[in-house]
Design an enzyme around this catalytic site. Structure first.
Site, short mmCIF file in Angstrom:
data_model
loop_
_atom_site.label_atom_id
_atom_site.label_comp_id
_atom_site.label_asym_id
_atom_site.label_seq_id
_atom_site.Cartn_x
_atom_site.Cartn_y
_atom_site.Cartn_z
N SER A 173 0.66 -1.32 0.10
CA SER A 173 0.04 -0.01 0.04
C SER A 173 0.84 1.22 0.00
CB SER A 173 -1.22 -0.01 1.23
OG SER A 173 -2.20 -1.08 0.97
N LYS A 176 0.00 3.90 -2.84
CA LYS A 176 -0.95 4.87 -2.72
C LYS A 176 -0.39 6.13 -2.50
CE LYS A 176 -4.46 1.83 -0.83
NZ LYS A 176 -3.90 0.38 -0.38
N SER A 231 -6.09 3.53 4.23
CA SER A 231 -5.59 2.64 3.15
C SER A 231 -6.68 1.86 2.44
CB SER A 231 -4.58 1.79 3.67
OG SER A 231 -3.72 1.32 2.67
#
Length: 396
Positions: A173, A176, A231
């Protein structure tokens, strides 16, 4: 005798004629409205108001002597190339400190169109950009347990520490951070994202979400908070479709932007970092992305917010989401002062990944840790301590 009288009469007539001409020259003033009357002296007639002294005088067009004219910029039509670009109206948000959930208002075109000054004098990369610190004879480098890591001096671009910094890993993640960077570069905070069925269902089992469903709508501002604090993977998908039309198109945008930032070992396949064999980046490349992202005040403020109130959606009431990066919480043993931003990541294939940006005493450091097995915070702290110790010692 007659001849003498004729000459006398002629002389008298000539004399009277010259006297009349001289008298006329003395009493007839020049026309104050005649063009060019004051051109030589450069003096304006004080009896006439100047253009600037009249109401709206600044908008009066002054025509130069060559007759070409000089059109008042305020009267020009859009698209002529002579007017400053007018930004779209954005949501008015006060610039407040971290943790409030409020963002500074930002020109949505900022970062996309260089100013005239920037075009004339483009910024040059630092002489230290990409170089590796030779090491200190006084301060020992830390032992890092993660398989990949880098410590970057964000002020200069110098690599202070590296461990497999150019080796590709699964990022999970921390992907991102790039999604957020493209969002602030291409969207207004007040834009509305409508989430499709594809965005909300194209997720692997166990993926983190905020339970959005087809037809849900969020502003870009709310989406960024859900992206960087919670997230939320379906939010990443929705933002990607909002900007690129499809996930694949947005992945192409990510890869183009990565190349612009100097990344050479990166290939993004999606906006969220869920498992994909073709979705890879290196610690160094991720540090370059983070360096650019946390230079943006919107991303920095969101990324240093510990709690944010999300609006109600089709499947749920309004709720508070919290930041996953533990180094932001003063009550946590992992707290680190001076946080500018950070993002966590984890998948079974990526292990623990962590991006952290901290500034102290004017020195800004970026740490990226990849493929860690529970040591991502201790590795990050050790690298930050090392970097700031070198700075205090005058070595970087």
């Amino acid at each position: 005798m007659k001849k003498r009288l004729r000459l006398l009469s002629l002389g008298t007539a000539v004399s009277l004629l010259w006297s009349s001409i001289a008298f006329a020259m003395e009493i007839v003033p020049p026309n104050p409205l005649s063009p060019g009357v004051y051109a030589e002296s450069g003096e304006a007639d004080a009896s006439l108001p100047s253009a600037d002294s009249q109401p709206g005088g600044a908008g009066i067009t002054k025509v130069p002597a060559d007759g070409t004219g000089s059109t008042n910029p305020s009267m020009q039509e859009p698209g002529t190339g002579n007017l400053p670009v007018q930004t779209q109206e954005t949501e008015s948000l006060p610039a407040q400190g971290p943790g409030t959930g409020n963002l500074p208002v930002q020109d949505p075109t900022a970062g996309n169109t260089p100013t005239d000054a920037a075009q004339e004098s483009p910024s040059q990369p630092s002489a230290l950009e990409g170089t590796v610190f030779a090491g200190s004879g006084k301060i020992a480098a830390p032992d890092v347990a993660a398989e990949g890591a880098v410590l970057l001096n964000a002020n200069t671009g110098q690599i202070i520490f590296e461990k497999n910094a150019r080796t590709p890993f699964y990022p999970a993640s921390i992907t991102k951070v790039m999604t957020a960077l493209l969002t602030v570069e291409n969207c207004n905070l007040s834009d509305v994202v409508t989430f499709s069925r594809t965005a909300t269902t194209n997720l692997e089992s166990g993926a983190v979400t905020i339970s959005l469903t087809e037809g849900d709508q969020l502003t870009v501002k709310d989406s960024l908070y859900a992206l960087l604090l919670k997230s939320a993977n379906e939010v990443a998908n929705g933002l990607a479709e909002h900007m690129g039309g499809t996930i694949d198109n947005f992945a192409n945008m990510m890869n183009v932007r990565a190349a612009q930032l100097g990344c050479t070992g990166t290939h993004f396949a999606n906006p969220n970092g869920l498992n994909n064999a073709a979705h890879l980046t290196t610690p160094y490349d991720m540090a370059l992305i983070a360096r650019a992202a946390y230079a943006n005040p919107v991303i920095s403020q969101i990324s240093t917010t510990t709690a944010y109130q999300m609006p109600a959606t089709k499947l749920g009431a309004a709720k508070t989401i919290t930041m996953g990066h533990k180094m932001l919480y003063p009550t946590d043993s992992r707290y680190y002062p001076g946080m500018v931003g950070g993002k966590t990541g984890y998948t079974s294939k990526a292990g623990n990944t962590l991006v952290t940006c901290v500034e102290q005493n004017g020195v800004r450091l970026v740490v990226v840790v990849m493929k860690a097995d529970g040591t991502h915070y201790t590795d990050t702290k050790a690298l930050l301590d090392y970097g700031f110790a070198l700075a205090a010692n005058g070595e970087i």
